[in-house]
Each structure stands twice: as structure tokens, then as C-alpha cells.
Design an enzyme around this catalytic site. Structure first.
Site, short mmCIF file in Angstrom:
data_model
loop_
_atom_site.label_atom_id
_atom_site.label_comp_id
_atom_site.label_asym_id
_atom_site.label_seq_id
_atom_site.Cartn_x
_atom_site.Cartn_y
_atom_site.Cartn_z
CG HIS A 103 -5.61 -2.56 1.04
ND1 HIS A 103 -5.01 -2.34 -0.18
CD2 HIS A 103 -5.01 -1.70 1.91
CE1 HIS A 103 -4.09 -1.39 -0.05
NE2 HIS A 103 -4.06 -1.00 1.21
CB SER B 179 -0.96 -0.05 1.19
OG SER B 179 -1.98 0.91 1.03
CG ASP C 217 -7.29 -3.13 -2.25
OD1 ASP C 217 -7.85 -2.19 -1.68
OD2 ASP C 217 -6.06 -3.34 -2.20
#
Lengths: 278, 278
Positions: free
Chosen positions: A257, A148, A224
Site C-alpha cells: 500500500h 488511498s 496491499d
């Protein structure tokens, strides 16, 4: 360059440790974790850096990813820096995507952040020296990965320092911070409005000017919730194709995620790095 | 028997889920996690219960142990119940080893705990029914494992219900709660001073009267700070030997009490259960 040991734990025949040091770059104590594989008892081993995402600390990857099993198999040292300084500055906890745990791997130029939020230089200059001095790391063989916000960190560090980081991979990375809300907020806050400074920290902008010869690896979950507004891998893939930068891109059906996604594909990422670092 | 889904995440080709239900046994909402391996899409699969230790929740094992990788390989469902009710009772947070997150897998008989702290019956009766109704579990093939307080739970459930649980293992279990401070405090608080009730929940007392035919597996770290005062595996090993109960006991040099220890040997434990459940 003294080190404060916060904790050490036997793990897969090696040692998972947590440490702190007074960082001259950040002007405050900074934390990081190091996994030493069993092979490190016999000599220096390659180092794989892991840069974590928003809200994470130096503990998150060590606790949740299950990477030590494969680091022990391959003989890789894992180093995971904290995601920001932890001294308190005004407004540092007003949002979860700016300030504490949201350093974005840049050197801030705007007050009050500029005095301490310098995680780019901390991770690329001061911390590698410290690691090499205190751990059996082989500086000539380093790779970088991240998740991320830390995927953004891994891609930008990898593109800016191709000779330093011999292998680069990311889980669900922010690939175009200049074009998405998370990145725009962070860069405006840390770097100010001069967008020429932003481009040095934008993987999609960087790859056009500085493609690497080797493949980057990216895994992205299709479920996600940040995919469409914050991650936008298609922007990077298009720029990479244009620049001739090979990318091994894996869209993982149904994955979200979090670290359940990461633990599902961590073996593949460590094998990817091991192939290039060993 | 309705189920409230708190979250579901793709993980190693299966699904890691978190759930809550209104428990009639505990008179409050209770939480648990379930990992469904990919094989559960095609039919019912064996169930491996994991009982967690003091301070843990239904999330701890799912987050930190890295067991899903091996559950997916073997085709085992993993069920991890929370370690206590979460409604608030007077004094439930005065200590970390009694009350919240410290149910000790007994049915309390002393007020105010008796109305809610009934995790023994919840886990052995109500929850298996719920699991069988809502998930592709095969009730005839169940195993049980646990850590520390949950290792005590796994050993006592396994010894009391040899036909229900076909395989039993533990990490760093409390094996003789009647003889150590953690157990004495919990049993006095939940069960009162009648020690004949205590013995039903003491693995060392149980094994003398009800040895199983199959081997139990125990892994214990030599650097575990609770080893000498709270765990005392030698008490159980001596009683087991006297009773003819086979135990595969592994003392792991240098390992401590935490999840870095558990993740290091979780593959071996899942293989142990798979061999007996598949």
C-alpha cells in the site's frame, strides 16, 4: 489571498515549494505544496492535483513519490494539499483514521468538524483560485490523482466535476466508502447519519449516476493489506462496468500500500495525465 | 550472522528491504537497507553503497532519493547503512552533528564512543560479509556514494580502498573535515586530539597521498547553505589537481543541500557507477 512561503527547493530544473494560507473555507491556516516544472518559466502549464492518504501531509507526495522528474519532462504543475486542517479540535487525534490527517475530502456538517473540516470546498473552489492567482497554472487543463483516502478524493472529484478535471487516476483508492469501515466511520463522524449525503462522496455510488466518457486509471497492489477490507476495488469495477464507465485497472502483483508501490508506477500515471492534459 | 527483517516492499520489480543485525564490531544492533533489483533473481549483481548524512537513517535514501528506478534499470544492488549505532550513550543527543545519526564513518578511539561508534569497520568489514552471505551481491564489483557527511564517507572509503570500490561519487560532500567545524568537532570527539589519526579520514589529506586512477564524481548545489563553511569543495579540488586525481565536478546552479537536489541528479550518479561496475 496572501500566501506564506514555507520553503522552496530547486528540483529537476523547476521548483518544489511549500506554502500556507489563511483559508476562509476552513477558517484556519491550510498548507499545500506546488511543484513548478521548468516549462512554467515560459508560461502557464496544466495542473495535476494529488490527494494524499491517511496520516499524510502536503509533504508526503513531494518527498516520497519521485513525481517531479516526470512532471518536469511533461511540463505539468503538481499541487498536493494537506489532508486536513491542523488546528486542534477535541478528539482529533484519538484515531489515525479520523480527524487530523483524515479529512476524507468532504465538507463536514457535524460539529465541531463542520466549522473547519471543509476540504472538499477548499480543494475544489478556494485553492484553485489561489493557485491560479499565484502560480502559472492553466485552469482549463487540470487533472486529479490520489492515493488511498486520496484515491477516493480523486475519483469522487473526478466523477462530480468531469469538465474541471480532464484526467483522473488513483493508487489503491478507497472506492466504496459507504461499504467499508474507514468510510463508514469518517462519513458518520463528518456527515452524520443521513446516507443521502454520503452517496455524493462515494465513487461506487457516483459512477452509476455520473459515468465519465474517458477512462479512469487505477493501480492496485495485490499484497496491499487493506485490499480486502477497506479498498474492495471489485465493487467499483462492477459498478463502472454496469454504468459504461471505462477503467484501466492494473493489479500489481506483490506490491503493497505504500510509496514504494507509488514510486514504481508514478511514471505511468503522469504519462496518463500528460496525454490528456497536453 | 543472523539477520532480522524489519520490512520488505516490492519496488520497481525488485525488493526494498530493511534489516537489523547484532554487530560484533559495534557491540549493538545495527540497521541497514538493501534494494535488490529484478536482475538479482537470476544471479549476483554489483553493489552500490550509499552513505547518508547527518540526521539520516538507513531509511532516508530509500524513501527520498528515487534511486531504485535506476538501480532496477542497471541491475545494481543498493545498500544504505544507518548513520550511527542507536543504543543510548551519555550526551549522544546533545547536538545533531555529533553522536546519534552522526557517526562520521570512523572507528572512535575515545570513551564512551570507542566501544560502539565503529562504523568505519562495520561498513568496510563486517557488513560486506553479511551482505555477501545473505544477498545475491557480487563482492568483486562494488561502488560507493554518499551525501554530505556520507559524501565524506564515500570519498574516504574510496580513496583508502581503491581496489574494493571501483567507482566513487558524492553529493555535497564534506571534503576536508580537518578544516571545517563539523569535522573538527566530530574528530576531536571520536578520535581525540592526535591529528595524525584525523588525516586517515580526511579526503583532502588522503587524495594527496593516495590518488585513484579513475575519476571521482561530485555534484554540489550552488545554493547549499553549508557550502562556504562546512563543505568547501575548492579545498579538495585543489588537492586533487595537485595529486593528479581526476574529478568530474558539477556545480548545480540554485540547488540546495537536500534530497530535492539528490533526486534531481541521482540518475546521473547511478549511470556513472553502472558504467564502471557492469
Amino acid at each position: 489571498m496572501t500566501l506564506r512561503t514555507l520553503g522552496e527547493h530547486a528540483c529537476h530544473g523547476g521548483t518544489q515549494g511549500f506554502y500556507a494560507h489563511e483559508s476562509r473555507t476552513c477558517g484556519t491556516e491550510m498548507r499545500f505544496s506546488v511543484y513548478r516544472p521548468p516549462q512554467a518559466q515560459a508560461g502557464r502549464v496544466p495542473v495535476l492535483w494529488y490527494l494524499a492518504g491517511l496520516t499524510c501531509t502536503e509533504e508526503t507526495f513531494a518527498t516520497k513519490a519521485g513525481a517531479q522528474r516526470f512532471a518536469a519532462q511533461h511540463g505539468l504543475m503538481l499541487v498536493a494539499p494537506d489532508t486536513s486542517p491542523r488546528l486542534r479540535l477535541p478528539g482529533d487525534d484519538l484515531a489515525w483514521d479520523f480527524g487530523l490527517a483524515a479529512g476524507f475530502y468532504v465538507d463536514a456538517t457535524v460539529a465541531p468538524w463542520a466549522a473547519h473540516y471543509r476540504t472538499y470546498s477548499w480543494i475544489t473552489a478556494e485553492l484553485p483560485e489561489l493557485i491560479a492567482a499565484h502560480f502559472p497554472a492553466e485552469p482549463a487543463r487540470q487533472g486529479v490523482m490520489g492515493h488511498s483516502m486520496g484515491g477516493h478524493g480523486a475519483l469522487t472529484l473526478g466523477l462530480r466535476h468531469p469538465d474541471r478535471y480532464l484526467s483522473v487516476s488513483a493508487f489503491a483508492p478507497i472506492v466504496a466508502p459507504m461499504q467499508v469501515p474507514w468510510g463508514q466511520k469518517a462519513f458518520a463522524g463528518y456527515l452524520g447519519e443521513d446516507r443521502s449525503r454520503w452517496a455524493e462522496h462515494d465513487a461506487t455510488a457516483l459512477v452509476v449516476r455520473r459515468p465519465r466518457r474517458d477512462s479512469l486509471r487505477i493501480d492496485q497492489g495485490s499484497a496491499d493489506t487493506f485490499l480486502e477490507k477497506q479498498l474492495k476495488p471489485e465493487l467499483f469495477l462492477a459498478a463502472a462496468e454496469q454504468a459504461g464507465q471505462p477503467v484501466e485497472y492494473h493489479l500489481r502483483e506483490g506490491y503493497d500500500h505504500g510509496y514504494y508501490f507509488i514510486q514504481s508506477f508514478i511514471a505511468e500515471h503522469l504519462a496518463f495525465h500528460a496525454q490528456r492534459l497536453l
